[in-house]
Design a protein around this motif. Structure first.
Motif, PDB file in Angstrom:
ATOM      1  N   ASP A1380       0.807  -1.228   0.000  1.00  0.00           N
ATOM      2  CA  ASP A1380       0.000   0.000   0.000  1.00  0.00           C
ATOM      3  C   ASP A1380       0.834   1.269   0.000  1.00  0.00           C
ATOM      4  O   ASP A1380       0.271   2.368   0.019  1.00  0.00           O
ATOM      5  CB  ASP A1380      -0.932   0.014   1.230  1.00  0.00           C
ATOM      6  CG  ASP A1380      -1.952  -1.117   1.158  1.00  0.00           C
ATOM      7  OD1 ASP A1380      -2.135  -1.662   0.058  1.00  0.00           O
ATOM      8  OD2 ASP A1380      -2.558  -1.434   2.200  1.00  0.00           O
ATOM      9  N   LYS A1382       2.945   4.372  -1.240  1.00  0.00           N
ATOM     10  CA  LYS A1382       3.036   5.168  -2.450  1.00  0.00           C
ATOM     11  C   LYS A1382       4.377   5.897  -2.474  1.00  0.00           C
ATOM     12  O   LYS A1382       4.743   6.563  -1.499  1.00  0.00           O
ATOM     13  CB  LYS A1382       1.901   6.196  -2.517  1.00  0.00           C
ATOM     14  CG  LYS A1382       0.518   5.580  -2.422  1.00  0.00           C
ATOM     15  CD  LYS A1382       0.234   4.591  -3.537  1.00  0.00           C
ATOM     16  CE  LYS A1382      -1.162   3.994  -3.411  1.00  0.00           C
ATOM     17  NZ  LYS A1382      -1.396   2.969  -4.447  1.00  0.00           N
ATOM     18  N   ARG A1384       5.285   8.542  -3.892  1.00  0.00           N
ATOM     19  CA  ARG A1384       5.248  10.003  -3.970  1.00  0.00           C
ATOM     20  C   ARG A1384       5.147  10.673  -2.590  1.00  0.00           C
ATOM     21  O   ARG A1384       5.123  11.893  -2.500  1.00  0.00           O
ATOM     22  CB  ARG A1384       4.057  10.455  -4.823  1.00  0.00           C
ATOM     23  CG  ARG A1384       4.292  10.264  -6.308  1.00  0.00           C
ATOM     24  CD  ARG A1384       3.092  10.723  -7.108  1.00  0.00           C
ATOM     25  NE  ARG A1384       3.351  10.634  -8.543  1.00  0.00           N
ATOM     26  CZ  ARG A1384       3.709  11.651  -9.282  1.00  0.00           C
ATOM     27  NH1 ARG A1384       3.854  12.839  -8.751  1.00  0.00           N
ATOM     28  NH2 ARG A1384       3.924  11.486 -10.579  1.00  0.00           N
ATOM     29  N   HIS A1433       2.191  -3.351 -10.594  1.00  0.00           N
ATOM     30  CA  HIS A1433       2.562  -2.045 -11.171  1.00  0.00           C
ATOM     31  C   HIS A1433       3.665  -2.252 -12.205  1.00  0.00           C
ATOM     32  O   HIS A1433       4.688  -1.568 -12.180  1.00  0.00           O
ATOM     33  CB  HIS A1433       3.025  -1.085 -10.078  1.00  0.00           C
ATOM     34  CG  HIS A1433       2.008  -0.854  -9.006  1.00  0.00           C
ATOM     35  ND1 HIS A1433       1.884  -1.680  -7.916  1.00  0.00           N
ATOM     36  CD2 HIS A1433       1.055   0.102  -8.868  1.00  0.00           C
ATOM     37  CE1 HIS A1433       0.903  -1.230  -7.141  1.00  0.00           C
ATOM     38  NE2 HIS A1433       0.377  -0.154  -7.688  1.00  0.00           N
ATOM     39  N   ASN A1436       4.337   0.951 -14.150  1.00  0.00           N
ATOM     40  CA  ASN A1436       4.448   2.181 -13.370  1.00  0.00           C
ATOM     41  C   ASN A1436       5.927   2.461 -13.133  1.00  0.00           C
ATOM     42  O   ASN A1436       6.592   1.776 -12.345  1.00  0.00           O
ATOM     43  CB  ASN A1436       3.692   2.037 -12.048  1.00  0.00           C
ATOM     44  CG  ASN A1436       3.592   3.353 -11.293  1.00  0.00           C
ATOM     45  OD1 ASN A1436       4.449   4.231 -11.439  1.00  0.00           O
ATOM     46  ND2 ASN A1436       2.553   3.497 -10.496  1.00  0.00           N
ATOM     47  N   GLU A1438       7.486   5.030 -11.670  1.00  0.00           N
ATOM     48  CA  GLU A1438       7.837   5.503 -10.325  1.00  0.00           C
ATOM     49  C   GLU A1438       7.875   4.355  -9.329  1.00  0.00           C
ATOM     50  O   GLU A1438       8.782   4.267  -8.489  1.00  0.00           O
ATOM     51  CB  GLU A1438       6.840   6.575  -9.882  1.00  0.00           C
ATOM     52  CG  GLU A1438       6.940   7.877 -10.674  1.00  0.00           C
ATOM     53  CD  GLU A1438       6.030   8.960 -10.113  1.00  0.00           C
ATOM     54  OE1 GLU A1438       5.346   8.671  -9.115  1.00  0.00           O
ATOM     55  OE2 GLU A1438       6.004  10.060 -10.665  1.00  0.00           O
ATOM     56  N   MET A1439       6.880   3.468  -9.410  1.00  0.00           N
ATOM     57  CA  MET A1439       6.847   2.344  -8.472  1.00  0.00           C
ATOM     58  C   MET A1439       8.028   1.406  -8.712  1.00  0.00           C
ATOM     59  O   MET A1439       8.658   0.915  -7.770  1.00  0.00           O
ATOM     60  CB  MET A1439       5.524   1.582  -8.627  1.00  0.00           C
ATOM     61  CG  MET A1439       5.298   0.525  -7.566  1.00  0.00           C
ATOM     62  SD  MET A1439       5.106   1.223  -5.916  1.00  0.00           S
ATOM     63  CE  MET A1439       3.434   1.850  -6.026  1.00  0.00           C
TER      64      MET A1439
END
Length: 1741
Positions: A1380, A1382, A1384, A1433, A1436, A1438-1439
């Protein structure tokens, strides 16, 4: 502007030429309307007055800038010479074989293998628009595939051309493209099967002709089926008009079908020997052409390839062998000899070798075949007549039969291929590939050429309608007024062939007549069409031919053989013979239910786009013409229901020379294939079409400043055109494009060239003026300088005389002496002053030095006395402490040894008591054995009584069998002796085994195996002897012998039992000796206990005295005065204070366990220590303020004080350790009891074994099984078995006793080892205690010196870098911290890799608890969580970046705190203290390393997918340099663009994307080395994609584009410099692209230029350099093309290179990734968990 106005001076035109078809000439005088001639200058320098009245003006030549265009429709002048010249320039000079002509792809056969068909090329064209890349067959295939996927509409790729033009290869490449880009994920390999069908059809349907070595002799339409995901699921194939006549006849230098020669080449292989074949020259059907071998072709290898493809399609060897049998039968049939019998008859010999083989292979009747090859049956209404045939008729019948068999075989093979490619699912769409013969005209044209040209007429009609439709759609799309275009409609010719009463219908009608002939049919044609149809003519010099005016050319057809080929008749009797063949495949060919024409008719549903004429009368359908017409109708119906794509293959020359261009042959084919018709249709309207953006970019130089100031580019274009071209009919404005009539683009190019030429003149004028002025000023300056020197010299000569020279010399001498005197006087004054100053300074310095030396001497004397006094005081205190410590240490050591000795004696006593009990049990068992012996004696008596009774009854029988008894007795004694020997051997061996038991366990195992083998052998011997005894006993059938044997054996048993009882008694006598030993041990134990108690008393008294002395001698005031700064620095050196304290704590715990009885004294000592600790804590508070700057020392003091303050909590720990030791003691006692119980159980089992005869040891199992079988068979051997069993049991008892003894010794040895280990530990603890006491001394000294200072209180908590968690919380940790989380979040970026540190702190906690299951579970769930988040992801960026960084940090933490020396070098002492203690996680490090590599590859994949769409638009298409435009006119296949180009990708887009990647990686804390590797990979992709696109885009290969690329590379280099990434080697990956850009800019004319190119372009391969040179395209008239001679020079130099001949770079290549080890500088103790992580259930330890 009128076209005639373009015929001005210096423009060029095309005039007809006999050799080159068209010849170029330059206009030398302006043409005016009304002139009768045009003044021209030919290229060879001759002048020519070309007549133009009444003849039309010659076609104008396009500007050089337009020559070599990708699309012929981009030419300003569209006509035949322009098309021919453009194709020649591209093919000969640029080595480009593909060119667009509107919707047609023109493919020139290079007769050479080119490196432009690899998988890299396929991927480069995949997903691209046709106008974006160079023309290619892959571009057409991609367009078809894209339209199918986008519009869900079926597509067709129509490939046509002459034989040898490359149709088959082009169709094969198109199918390969579909198979590659639509590859499915299933294991069915449908794509491979589709491609595998090509080699089979080429083997059975292709042959060598004079024009082509691999000519397709049939038409083929392959429908490739796709599902809804646009993946291949199957295919269908239709064939048209197989050239059957080739089976029985080949022209000079031609061959039969390839499959025959492949069979002959493989004839000697074992699987083909039954076919009885030989060399191809031995058969009539394969040697007619004269040459049976093709240069460079291995027929045997091709045969193996054909077999492989059969197998790949699922066609097994049985099917293949059936096909090969029929093919071999055809060859043998061709060698059957026909003998003429007179003029009207012929015969075949029944002994003909080939006839017999033919009948054998097809399982036919020899007599019938021989008869009906030479006879035919004529059935009339009244009778049946058998008529003999002449030799010629018989040969024709034989050949007809061969053609019929091969035709059926070909259809059957195609049918089986279709079955193999059949699919079970539902077809969504399909793409059809039509490989069909082009228009053909030869010296002699027959029925085959007629059908071929008929098919091409139909295809040309469909093509014309499609082109017309596309033109209409384009005009309507752009809102251009539509005007009717006149195009050639060949419906009249088609009606002539296929309409009612057409040529085909008249041919079928004539075929129905029994007396029909070619002459009668030709006469009907003459009567019906001469002078009635303009497309049908009769030759002037022939009455056996007719001429048809086709769309391409006039063709004269020879009528001879038309009827025979159309009938394709074989005599019915021969058909019946083949139908009745026992060879099932041959018989099936001629059944009444033939294979349908189209086996896919039920699976394909197409809707015709236009109405077609239905086939005529049904009775004509069985002829070849009617069949072909029906199949052609179906083909046209399918094509009309699909979107067609056209490929026209052109044969450049008839000699098959590479890159040779024969203009006559090419023009002939261009006229025949419809290319020129397309050009003509385009030229009638508006052939040139430009988008507004392209027009603005190209012709902005012609615009005024006012026009450029407008914001609407579309309006600017309209304004400029209205000003430049006065006639509005010459152009039209569409929605997105401007349409120009022919010649208008050339006019605009002329205006542009004039404007540029005028600008060049102005620039040249100014530059020359500046150059000349600069030269003039330089000359002027030089003249002025010369004048200056000359005039000065002249003035000097005029002014100087002899008197003036003397006076000047005298003045100089006077000046010299005067100046010398002044200088000497000044020097003397300075010298005196300097000496005076030096004297005073030196005296001052000497006095100062003396005073300093005197002070130092006095200070040394004072220091000497002070230090001596301090040293004496320190020595006295140290000596006192050392004596106390030595005394306490010796007391502890003696007490420890006494206690260990007591424990050992206690253990030995317990074991001896167990032994005594076991021996008592043994005595009981011996008594039981004696009772059993008594029972056996009573049984013996009873048996003796019974024996007497039996003796009286059997005395008579004994007399008869005495002889046999004697023999049995001898055998019995022999056996007894043998058994006794074996038992002795066994006893010896068992003794050896028992002796060796303590030394080597493995030898016992080996001897056990040897004993088992021996017992097996003995068992076999016994079984053999028992079988012989059985036979004898069965013969006797009396029981007396058994009883006597029992009686005798009982005597032996008694003797043996007595011996055993004696042995047992001896062993029983040994028991008292053991008891005596036990008593001695007990007495020794009592003595030892007494000694221990006395020693304990003495030790207690000594310890109490030592403690009192220690307390009394501890003088705090004395210590205060003795502590120095050096002692303070030594106080916590290397962090030893903590370790020393830990050792002291453990030592005190040992003392607590030893002196448990003295608990009260211990408590008093602890209270005294607590009192001292409180005192020390107060003193340390003062010390902290004094040494605040020395942080390391303060930290160690805080730790010491906090530990000392918590010392009062040590008692519960002592109790816990004591309880643990007691538990271990109980476990050991329980273990000994279990072992004793086991030995007792074994001793109890001994009498049971004797009584029940139940063996348990595996070592004796074989012998016991033997005795059981013997007791059942013969009671004579029972006694022997019992003796052996008793021996075994006694031996087992002895072994058990030995085992017990050995175990006692092992336990004693183990206890001694443990005792030694404990002693070593005590020694270590003593050393630690010493060190601790030394540091306590230094601590007390610092306390005394800091008694006057005060410091603030310490914080009560100290963290050690762990996270406490429960096992049930693991799922919550993974969910909140991994799944869970993130990336950012602001808090996450405070410490890079914070989740990794938290995870590792949890790992440390599991390691601290020494819980392996907990650690394994946590590591597994962590890796699975990371895998899950990466999978969820996967796209994704960034992930992926975030978890790549965290995985890398986690991996580094596992290395940094692993405890391995190589990873601990850069750690701080505190970090080394935090290393893992109990587990080696190297296995998990490998798992994490693999996971990190996986994440990195996915991370790179996502970055590449994001940036790849920007590369070509930004690096190639976008023009970052102002004023440098690379736009050129494009044709029908142009890129789609709009008025507003603001949304297109630019170089800024690439840089912004790179910066985004960089900033994200930096924010996520990715290691610098990993970041550099990622950037290097991205730069390699940018360079590779750009370079690959450059290779495939001729329009980009220009000098200006090279400048743009070089500018863009500099932007990338600046970006690297800005981000400080120069060391990432990313710049080197752009070197090939940089060299390519340099190659586009460099001069390419002289030999020096070629040498420079060879030396500079080291990163490009030879193929790539030549490709760029050949593709170089000038943008303006001021540039020149690269000459072919220059390219050859460079190529000759590059031949010396040893590089890979690869054109495209592999964009999928990945550099090897390495994860460098970089230790973390962050201390685990200071890391805190943010509240946003929701990990409140974790506790910092």
């Amino acid at each position: 502007m009128a076209l005639a106005e373009l015929y001005t001076q210096y423009n060029r035109v095309w005039i007809p030429d006999n050799e080159e078809v068209w010849q170029s000439a330059e206009i030398t005088k302006n043409y005016r309307t009304g002139d009768h001639v045009l003044h021209l200058l030919l290229e060879d320098g001759t002048e020519l007055n070309y007549p133009v009245d009444p003849a039309p003006l010659p076609p104008l030549r396009n500007p050089d800038i337009l020559v070599g265009e990708n699309d012929l429709t981009a030419l300003s002048y569209l006509h035949e010479p322009a098309v021919l010249h453009n194709l020649k320039v591209r093919f000969v000079e640029s080595k480009l074989i593909y060119t667009y002509s509107g919707i047609i792809l023109v493919a020139m056969n290079p007769y050479k293998q080119l490196p432009i068909y690899g998988d890299a090329i396929i991927h480069a064209y995949s997903g691209q628009n046709m106008g974006d890349m160079d023309p290619h067959i892959f571009a057409v295939a991609e367009e078809a595939y894209k339209q199918m996927a986008r519009n869900n509409r079926n597509q067709s790729v129509i490939v046509s051309g002459e034989s040898g033009a490359g149709k088959t290869v082009s169709a094969r490449y198109a199918m390969r493209y579909f198979a590659t880009v639509s590859k499915s994920n299933s294991n069915a390999h449908v794509e491979d099967k589709v491609l595998a069908s090509n080699p089979i059809t080429e083997a059975v349907g292709n042959a060598k002709t004079t024009r082509n070595d691999n000519s397709s002799r049939f038409g083929k339409y392959t429908e490739i089926s796709f599902d809804q995901r646009h993946q291949i699921i199957g295919a269908n194939m239709r064939t048209y008009l197989l050239e059957k006549s080739r089976v029985v006849f080949q022209s000079e230098n031609e061959r039969n079908y390839h499959i025959f020669y492949q069979l002959c080449a493989s004839a000697l292989q074992p699987e083909f020997k039954h076919l009885k074949l030989g060399h191809a020259e031995e058969f009539n059907y394969t040697r007619m052409g004269g040459n049976t071998v093709i240069e460079g072709v291995d027929d045997r290898a091709d045969m193996m390839e054909t077999q492989k493809t059969f197998t790949l399609l699922g066609l097994k060897e049985d099917f293949q062998m059936d096909v090969f049998k029929i093919l071999a039968a055809i060859l043998h049939l061709g060698n059957v000899q026909m003998t003429a019998v007179g003029d009207e008859k012929s015969s075949v010999s029944l002994e003909d070798k080939h006839l017999n083989i033919f009948c054998e292979l097809l399982d036919l009747d020899n007599d019938k075949v021989a008869q009906w090859l030479c006879h035919r049956k004529i059935i009339t209404a009244s009778e049946t007549v058998i008529k003999p045939m002449t030799k010629l008729q018989a040969l024709n019948a034989r050949d007809a039969l061969a053609k019929k068999i091969y035709s059926h075989l070909f259809d059957f093979v195609v049918e089986r291929i279709n079955q193999a490619l059949h699919f079970s699912g539902k077809q969504h769409t399909f793409i059809g590939v039509l490989d069909i013969y082009g228009f053909e005209t030869f010296d002699v044209n027959s029925f085959e050429q007629f059908c071929i040209n008929y098919a091409n007429e139909k295809l040309q009609q469909q093509f014309n309608l499609h082109v017309f439709k596309l033109e209409q759609e384009e005009y309507m799309k752009e809102d251009i007024p539509w005007t009717l275009i006149d195009f050639y409609d060949n419906q009249t010719v088609i009606d002539l062939i296929e309409a009612k009463m057409g040529i085909l219908e008249l041919l079928d009608e004539e075929c129905l007549l029994p007396q029909g002939t070619d002459e009668n049919w030709l006469q009907k044609l003459y009567n019906n069409y001469i002078n009635k149809n303009p497309f049908f003519q009769k030759p002037k010099m022939s009455n056996t031919s007719f001429i048809i005016q086709h769309f391409a050319d006039k063709v004269e057809y020879k009528s001879e053989g038309f009827l025979e080929k159309n009938r394709d008749t074989v005599y019915e009797v021969l058909i019946d013979i083949l139908r009745n063949s026992k060879f099932h495949l041959c018989a099936n060919f001629f059944r009444d239910h033939p294979v349908p024409i189209s086996p896919f008719r039920s699976t394909i549903t197409v809707k015709s786009a236009k109405t077609v004429v239905k086939p005529p009368n049904k009775q004509f359908r069985m002829t070849v013409g009617s069949k072909f017409r029906s199949s052609l109708y179906l083909l046209m119906e399918t094509l009309n229901a699909t979107t067609p794509h056209y490929v026209r293959c052109i044969k450049p020359n008839d000699e098959k020379l590479p890159f040779e261009f024969d203009s006559k042959r090419v023009v002939q084919q261009l006229r025949a294939c419809g290319v020129l018709e397309t050009i003509r249709i385009s030229a009638q309207s508006y052939p040139s079409r430009w988008t507004y953006i392209e027009f603005f970019s190209r012709y902005s130089i012609l615009m005024t400043q006012h026009e450029l100031s407008l914001s609407d580019k579309k309006k600017i274009c309209k304004t400029v055109l209205q000003r430049l071209i006065q006639d509005p009919n010459q152009y039209q404005f569409g929605r997105t494009k401007i349409f120009f009539r022919a010649g208008q683009v050339a006019y605009l190019e002329k205006l542009r060239s004039d404007k540029l030429r005028q600008a060049c003149i102005v620039i040249q004028k100014n530059i020359r003026s500046w150059h000349q002025r600069k030269k003039f000023l330089h000359i002027k300056q030089a003249a002025v300088t010369i004048q200056q020197y000359f005039r000065g010299q002249r003035a000097v000569r005029q002014a100087i005389t002899a008197t003036a020279l003397k006076q000047a010399w005298a003045a100089i001498v006077i000046q010299k002496y005067c100046r010398g005197y002044i200088v000497r006087k000044l020097c003397q004054l300075i010298h005196v002053a300097t000496i005076t100053i030096q004297a005073y300074v030196r005296g001052f310095l000497a006095r100062k030095k003396f005073r300093k030396m005197l002070k130092e001497h006095k200070a040394v004397i004072l220091q000497k006395h002070a230090r001596a006094w301090l040293a004496r005081r320190r020595f006295q205190n140290i000596r006192r402490f050392v004596l106390n410590i030595q005394l306490s240490y010796r007391v502890q050591r003696l007490q420890k040894k006494l206690e260990d000795q007591n424990k050992e004696n206690h253990g030995l006593l317990e074991r001896l008591t167990h032994l005594a009990s076991t021996h008592a049990n043994d005595l009981d068992t011996i008594q039981k054995l004696e009772l059993e012996l008594e029972k056996l004696a009573t049984q013996k008596k009873t048996s003796e009584e019974k024996g007497k009774k039996y003796k009286e009854d059997t005395e008579q029988k004994l007399s008869k069998l005495e002889k046999q008894n004697a023999e049995l007795q001898e055998q019995k004694t022999f056996l007894e002796q043998k058994l006794q020997e074996e038992t002795k051997e066994m006893k010896d061996k068992m003794d050896d085994l028992t002796k060796q038991l303590f030394t080597d366990v493995q030898q016992e195992e080996k001897q056990r195996i040897i004993l088992e083998k021996k017992f097996q052998n003995e068992k076999q011997d016994y079984e053999k002897e028992i079988e012989s005894l059985k036979g004898e006993i069965k013969i006797l059938r009396e029981e007396k012998i058994k009883l006597q044997g029992q009686i005798q054996e009982e005597h032996i048993i008694q003797d043996d039992l007595k011996l055993e009882v004696g042995q047992l008694k001896k062993q029983a006598k040994m028991i008292p000796e053991f008891q005596k030993e036990i008593e001695l041990l007990q007495t020794q134990k009592m003595d030892v206990e007494k000694q221990v108690q006395s020693q304990k008393r003495e030790m207690r008294e000594k310890v109490s005295e030592v403690a009192k002395q220690f307390i009394e001698s501890y003088d705090v005031e004395a210590v205060r005065s003795r502590l120095s700064i050096e002692d303070l620095e030594h106080l916590n050196e290397d962090g030893e204070l903590w370790f020393a304290y830990e050792g002291l704590k453990k030592a005190t715990r040992v003392l607590e366990s030893q002196f448990q009885s003295q608990k009260e004294n211990y408590e008093k000592e602890i209270e005294a220590l607590n009192f001292k600790v409180e005192h020390l804590s107060q003193e340390i508070i003062h010390l902290q303020k004094l040494f605040r700057e020395e942080n390391d020392i303060n930290d160690s003091i805080r730790l010491e004080v906090s530990r000392l303050t918590s010392e009062n909590m040590m008692i519960p720990d002592f109790k816990q350790q004591i309880s643990e030791l007691q538990k271990q003691k109980m476990d050991l006692e329980q273990h000994l009891q279990e072992q004793a119980a086991k030995t007792k159980g074994k001793m109890k089992e001994i009498p049971n074994r004797v009584h029940h005869n139940l063996p348990e040891e595996g070592q004796r199992r074989t012998l016991e099984e033997q005795t059981e079988t013997h007791t059942k068979e013969e009671k004579q051997i029972d006694t022997i078995q019992e003796i052996q069993e008793t021996n075994n049991h006694l031996k087992e008892q002895h072994e058990i006793e030995n085992e017990v003894k050995s175990r006692i010794k092992q336990e004693a040895f183990h206890l001694t080892l443990e005792n030694m280990d404990l002693e070593e530990e005590l020694d270590m603890k003593d050393r630690v205690i010493k060190k601790l006491q030394d540091q306590i001394k230094t601590l007390t000294k610092t306390i005394e010196k800091a008694s006057d200072t005060h410091v603030p209180a310490l914080s009560p908590k100290e963290y050690i870098g762990m996270m406490e968690y429960r096992k049930e919380d693991e799922a919550r940790i993974i969910k909140n911290l991994i799944l869970d989380l993130k990336p950012r979040g602001v808090v996450v970026n405070m410490i890079p890799g914070l989740p990794a540190y938290i995870l590792f702190m949890c790992v440390r906690y599991a390691d601290y608890l020494n819980d392996g299951d907990m650690l394994k579970s946590f590591m597994s769930i962590t890796t699975n969580g990371i895998k899950q988040v990466i999978k969820e992801h996967a796209e994704n960026f960034e992930m992926l970046s975030f978890w790549l960084s965290n995985t890398y940090h986690f991996l580094n933490c596992l290395k940094q705190y692993s405890g391995e020396e190589e990873f601990m070098k850069q750690n701080t002492p505190r970090q080394n203290m935090n290393c893992l203690k109990h587990f080696d996680l190297s296995e998990y490090r490998q798992i994490l390393s693999d996971l990190a590599i996986r994440i990195y590859h996915q991370f790179i994949h996502v970055m590449e997918n994001n940036i790849q769409p920007m590369i070509v638009p930004g690096m190639l298409e976008y023009e970052s340099l102002q004023g440098i435009s690379g736009m050129k006119p494009t044709g029908f296949r142009k890129r789609s663009s709009s008025i507003d180009d603001t949304d297109t990708y630019t170089m800024t887009s690439i840089l912004q994307q790179l910066s985004y990647f960089y900033s994200t990686m930096c924010q996520n804390g990715l290691d610098t080395e990993l970041l550099k590797q990622a950037v290097k990979q991205l730069f390699f992709l940018i360079g590779a994609v750009t370079l690959n696109s450059l290779f495939l885009r001729k329009d980009m290969c220009s000098c200006r584009k090279g400048m743009q690329i070089r500018c863009n590379i500099s932007y990338l280099e600046e970006w690297l410099k800005e981000k400080n990434l120069q060391s990432s080697s990313a710049k080197e990956t752009l070197e090939p692209l940089s060299q390519a850009a340099w190659l586009l800019q460099v001069k390419k004319i002289t030999d020096d230029d070629a040498k420079e190119i060879y030396e500079r372009c080291t990163s490009l391969s030879a193929v790539q350099i030549v490709k760029i040179l050949n593709s170089y395209t000038p943008i303006d008239d001021f540039e020149k093309r690269v000459s072919p001679s220059f390219v050859r020079k460079v190529q000759a130099m590059l031949n010396n290179r040893e590089d890979i001949p690869q054109l495209m770079l592999d964009t999928k290549y990945l550099f090897q990734v390495t994860f460098p080890y970089s230790p973390s500088p962050h201390a685990l103790e200071i890391i805190q968990i943010p509240s946003s992580f929701k990990l409140g259930f974790l506790t910092r330890v």
